[in-house]
Scaffold this motif. Structure first.
Motif, PDB file in Angstrom:
ATOM      1  N   GLY A  12       4.440 -23.039 -10.785  1.00  0.00           N
ATOM      2  CA  GLY A  12       5.283 -23.611  -9.743  1.00  0.00           C
ATOM      3  C   GLY A  12       6.384 -22.708  -9.203  1.00  0.00           C
ATOM      4  O   GLY A  12       7.157 -23.137  -8.348  1.00  0.00           O
ATOM      5  N   TRP A  13       6.454 -21.443  -9.659  1.00  0.00           N
ATOM      6  CA  TRP A  13       7.541 -20.579  -9.184  1.00  0.00           C
ATOM      7  C   TRP A  13       7.163 -19.110  -9.009  1.00  0.00           C
ATOM      8  O   TRP A  13       7.800 -18.391  -8.247  1.00  0.00           O
ATOM      9  N   LEU A  14       6.133 -18.637  -9.703  1.00  0.00           N
ATOM     10  CA  LEU A  14       5.769 -17.217  -9.642  1.00  0.00           C
ATOM     11  C   LEU A  14       4.602 -17.028  -8.674  1.00  0.00           C
ATOM     12  O   LEU A  14       3.512 -17.549  -8.895  1.00  0.00           O
ATOM     13  N   ILE A  15       4.851 -16.286  -7.615  1.00  0.00           N
ATOM     14  CA  ILE A  15       3.853 -16.054  -6.577  1.00  0.00           C
ATOM     15  C   ILE A  15       3.186 -14.699  -6.803  1.00  0.00           C
ATOM     16  O   ILE A  15       3.870 -13.698  -7.014  1.00  0.00           O
ATOM     17  N   ILE A  16       1.865 -14.701  -6.749  1.00  0.00           N
ATOM     18  CA  ILE A  16       1.086 -13.472  -6.808  1.00  0.00           C
ATOM     19  C   ILE A  16       0.447 -13.297  -5.429  1.00  0.00           C
ATOM     20  O   ILE A  16      -0.280 -14.167  -4.966  1.00  0.00           O
ATOM     21  N   GLU A  17       0.738 -12.172  -4.802  1.00  0.00           N
ATOM     22  CA  GLU A  17       0.140 -11.851  -3.500  1.00  0.00           C
ATOM     23  C   GLU A  17      -0.747 -10.628  -3.678  1.00  0.00           C
ATOM     24  O   GLU A  17      -0.350  -9.652  -4.328  1.00  0.00           O
ATOM     25  N   ILE A  18      -1.935 -10.685  -3.116  1.00  0.00           N
ATOM     26  CA  ILE A  18      -2.859  -9.567  -3.140  1.00  0.00           C
ATOM     27  C   ILE A  18      -2.880  -8.984  -1.735  1.00  0.00           C
ATOM     28  O   ILE A  18      -3.282  -9.652  -0.789  1.00  0.00           O
ATOM     29  N   ASP A  19      -2.409  -7.755  -1.610  1.00  0.00           N
ATOM     30  CA  ASP A  19      -2.246  -7.118  -0.300  1.00  0.00           C
ATOM     31  C   ASP A  19      -3.353  -6.111  -0.035  1.00  0.00           C
ATOM     32  O   ASP A  19      -3.384  -5.051  -0.651  1.00  0.00           O
ATOM     33  N   GLY A  20      -4.235  -6.458   0.882  1.00  0.00           N
ATOM     34  CA  GLY A  20      -5.299  -5.542   1.271  1.00  0.00           C
ATOM     35  C   GLY A  20      -4.784  -4.457   2.198  1.00  0.00           C
ATOM     36  O   GLY A  20      -3.842  -4.664   2.965  1.00  0.00           O
ATOM     37  N   ALA A  21      -5.395  -3.298   2.154  1.00  0.00           N
ATOM     38  CA  ALA A  21      -4.977  -2.160   2.978  1.00  0.00           C
ATOM     39  C   ALA A  21      -5.214  -2.416   4.459  1.00  0.00           C
ATOM     40  O   ALA A  21      -4.466  -1.928   5.302  1.00  0.00           O
ATOM     41  N   VAL A  22      -6.223  -3.199   4.788  1.00  0.00           N
ATOM     42  CA  VAL A  22      -6.547  -3.460   6.197  1.00  0.00           C
ATOM     43  C   VAL A  22      -5.377  -4.128   6.905  1.00  0.00           C
ATOM     44  O   VAL A  22      -5.059  -3.813   8.048  1.00  0.00           O
ATOM     45  N   LYS A  23      -4.722  -5.021   6.201  1.00  0.00           N
ATOM     46  CA  LYS A  23      -3.599  -5.755   6.775  1.00  0.00           C
ATOM     47  C   LYS A  23      -2.459  -4.822   7.171  1.00  0.00           C
ATOM     48  O   LYS A  23      -1.726  -5.085   8.121  1.00  0.00           O
ATOM     49  N   HIS A  24      -2.284  -3.749   6.435  1.00  0.00           N
ATOM     50  CA  HIS A  24      -1.127  -2.874   6.630  1.00  0.00           C
ATOM     51  C   HIS A  24      -1.481  -1.535   7.260  1.00  0.00           C
ATOM     52  O   HIS A  24      -0.728  -0.573   7.129  1.00  0.00           O
ATOM     53  N   SER A  25      -2.618  -1.477   7.938  1.00  0.00           N
ATOM     54  CA  SER A  25      -2.959  -0.250   8.661  1.00  0.00           C
ATOM     55  C   SER A  25      -3.310  -0.628  10.094  1.00  0.00           C
ATOM     56  O   SER A  25      -3.519  -1.783  10.409  1.00  0.00           O
ATOM     57  N   GLY A  26      -3.327   0.347  10.937  1.00  0.00           N
ATOM     58  CA  GLY A  26      -3.663   0.069  12.330  1.00  0.00           C
ATOM     59  C   GLY A  26      -2.440   0.055  13.219  1.00  0.00           C
ATOM     60  O   GLY A  26      -1.306   0.279  12.770  1.00  0.00           O
ATOM     61  N   PRO A  27      -2.641  -0.230  14.497  1.00  0.00           N
ATOM     62  CA  PRO A  27      -1.553  -0.125  15.473  1.00  0.00           C
ATOM     63  C   PRO A  27      -0.429  -1.145  15.278  1.00  0.00           C
ATOM     64  O   PRO A  27       0.703  -0.886  15.663  1.00  0.00           O
ATOM     65  N   ASP A  28      -0.712  -2.282  14.657  1.00  0.00           N
ATOM     66  CA  ASP A  28       0.313  -3.318  14.464  1.00  0.00           C
ATOM     67  C   ASP A  28       0.906  -3.305  13.060  1.00  0.00           C
ATOM     68  O   ASP A  28       1.590  -4.256  12.671  1.00  0.00           O
ATOM     69  N   SER A  29       0.663  -2.246  12.286  1.00  0.00           N
ATOM     70  CA  SER A  29       1.053  -2.241  10.884  1.00  0.00           C
ATOM     71  C   SER A  29       2.553  -2.436  10.673  1.00  0.00           C
ATOM     72  O   SER A  29       2.963  -3.156   9.767  1.00  0.00           O
ATOM     73  N   GLU A  30       3.374  -1.828  11.497  1.00  0.00           N
ATOM     74  CA  GLU A  30       4.827  -1.978  11.326  1.00  0.00           C
ATOM     75  C   GLU A  30       5.250  -3.421  11.598  1.00  0.00           C
ATOM     76  O   GLU A  30       6.073  -3.982  10.873  1.00  0.00           O
ATOM     77  N   ARG A  31       4.699  -4.020  12.624  1.00  0.00           N
ATOM     78  CA  ARG A  31       5.000  -5.421  12.930  1.00  0.00           C
ATOM     79  C   ARG A  31       4.543  -6.334  11.782  1.00  0.00           C
ATOM     80  O   ARG A  31       5.257  -7.247  11.378  1.00  0.00           O
ATOM     81  N   VAL A  32       3.363  -6.051  11.232  1.00  0.00           N
ATOM     82  CA  VAL A  32       2.841  -6.847  10.117  1.00  0.00           C
ATOM     83  C   VAL A  32       3.743  -6.694   8.895  1.00  0.00           C
ATOM     84  O   VAL A  32       4.073  -7.683   8.231  1.00  0.00           O
ATOM     85  N   ARG A  33       4.167  -5.462   8.591  1.00  0.00           N
ATOM     86  CA  ARG A  33       5.064  -5.239   7.446  1.00  0.00           C
ATOM     87  C   ARG A  33       6.377  -6.001   7.617  1.00  0.00           C
ATOM     88  O   ARG A  33       6.876  -6.623   6.689  1.00  0.00           O
ATOM     89  N   GLN A  34       6.940  -5.959   8.814  1.00  0.00           N
ATOM     90  CA  GLN A  34       8.197  -6.668   9.062  1.00  0.00           C
ATOM     91  C   GLN A  34       8.003  -8.175   8.936  1.00  0.00           C
ATOM     92  O   GLN A  34       8.834  -8.871   8.359  1.00  0.00           O
ATOM     93  N   SER A  35       6.905  -8.668   9.449  1.00  0.00           N
ATOM     94  CA  SER A  35       6.599 -10.095   9.348  1.00  0.00           C
ATOM     95  C   SER A  35       6.444 -10.518   7.881  1.00  0.00           C
ATOM     96  O   SER A  35       6.953 -11.564   7.465  1.00  0.00           O
ATOM     97  N   GLU A  36       5.741  -9.706   7.096  1.00  0.00           N
ATOM     98  CA  GLU A  36       5.563  -9.993   5.670  1.00  0.00           C
ATOM     99  C   GLU A  36       6.907  -9.957   4.930  1.00  0.00           C
ATOM    100  O   GLU A  36       7.166 -10.774   4.055  1.00  0.00           O
ATOM    101  N   PHE A  37       7.745  -8.997   5.279  1.00  0.00           N
ATOM    102  CA  PHE A  37       9.076  -8.903   4.672  1.00  0.00           C
ATOM    103  C   PHE A  37       9.878 -10.174   4.952  1.00  0.00           C
ATOM    104  O   PHE A  37      10.476 -10.763   4.042  1.00  0.00           O
ATOM    105  N   ASN A  38       9.882 -10.609   6.205  1.00  0.00           N
ATOM    106  CA  ASN A  38      10.624 -11.824   6.571  1.00  0.00           C
ATOM    107  C   ASN A  38      10.053 -13.057   5.873  1.00  0.00           C
ATOM    108  O   ASN A  38      10.802 -13.921   5.409  1.00  0.00           O
ATOM    109  N   ARG A  39       8.751 -13.150   5.811  1.00  0.00           N
ATOM    110  CA  ARG A  39       8.084 -14.262   5.127  1.00  0.00           C
ATOM    111  C   ARG A  39       8.497 -14.292   3.654  1.00  0.00           C
ATOM    112  O   ARG A  39       8.881 -15.330   3.118  1.00  0.00           O
ATOM    113  N   GLN A  40       8.403 -13.129   2.983  1.00  0.00           N
ATOM    114  CA  GLN A  40       8.764 -13.066   1.575  1.00  0.00           C
ATOM    115  C   GLN A  40      10.235 -13.423   1.373  1.00  0.00           C
ATOM    116  O   GLN A  40      10.577 -14.136   0.433  1.00  0.00           O
ATOM    117  N   LYS A  41      11.109 -12.937   2.240  1.00  0.00           N
ATOM    118  CA  LYS A  41      12.540 -13.231   2.113  1.00  0.00           C
ATOM    119  C   LYS A  41      12.796 -14.738   2.206  1.00  0.00           C
ATOM    120  O   LYS A  41      13.539 -15.302   1.403  1.00  0.00           O
TER     121      LYS A  41
END
Length: 179
Positions: free
Chosen positions: A109-138
């Motif tokens: 109920g409190w410990l989150i495990i996220e599996i991050d694939g490389a596809v999600k964080h590569s490509g032309p939108d990678s910086e936007r995706v990283r920022q979005s993931e950072f905000n989501r996690q925060k």
């Protein structure tokens, strides 16, 4: 058994069963999750396993099916789930909604495990995706959840380290609660 282009082939369910029988619980969970994600319902899976009768390793087949989920979005998520179950860590829930978001795995109920694939964080939108993931996690962390993030390659190369880090994080929370 069936035949395709003159070759004898097994059914998808028999293939899952053989994976579980010959390779073990974790691999069996990955295979069963794949079947269930693609629409195979648990009742049919259990019926077909029952029809197999007494086979060497059938207990592992049954256990893999019972632990499987229909919501796994990737083989690495299923691998992480299988490793946690095999290690006796839980309760583990998958694809859990938290507010407007969804997390891969949630332990106790409190410990989150996220599996991050490389596809999600590569490509032309990678910086936007990283920022979005950072905000989501925060936003989720600010609600009291703890995140552990892993690459699929880490799970494959270092399954024992993955389990060790999860156990250490769970133990740290217990120490804080006692202290």
């Amino acid at each position: 058994m069936g035949e395709i282009n003159g070759f004898v082939v097994t059914s998808a369910i028999r293939t899952f069963a053989d994976i579980a029988r010959y390779h073990g619980l974790v691999e069996g969970i990955v295979a069963a999750d794949w079947l269930r994600y693609r629409g195979l319902d648990m009742q049919r899976l259990q019926e077909e396993i029952a029809e197999m009768g007494r086979l060497k390793g059938i207990a592992t087949v049954r256990r893999s099916a019972a632990a499987s989920i229909a919501t796994s979005e990737s083989a690495p998520e299923s691998l992480a789930l299988g490793l946690l179950i095999q290690a006796g860590i839980g309760p583990v829930d998958a694809q859990v909604p938290i507010g407007a978001y969804r997390v891969d795995l949630l332990i106790d109920g409190w410990l989150i495990i996220e599996i991050d694939g490389a596809v999600k964080h590569s490509g032309p939108d990678s910086e936007r995706v990283r920022q979005s993931e950072f905000n989501r996690q925060k936003r989720i962390t600010n609600q009291g959840f703890v995140f552990l993030r892993y690459a699929p390659s880490f799970l494959i190369r270092y399954p024992e380290r993955f389990i060790s880090e999860v156990r250490e994080t769970l133990a740290a929370r217990r120490r804080v609660r006692r202290g």
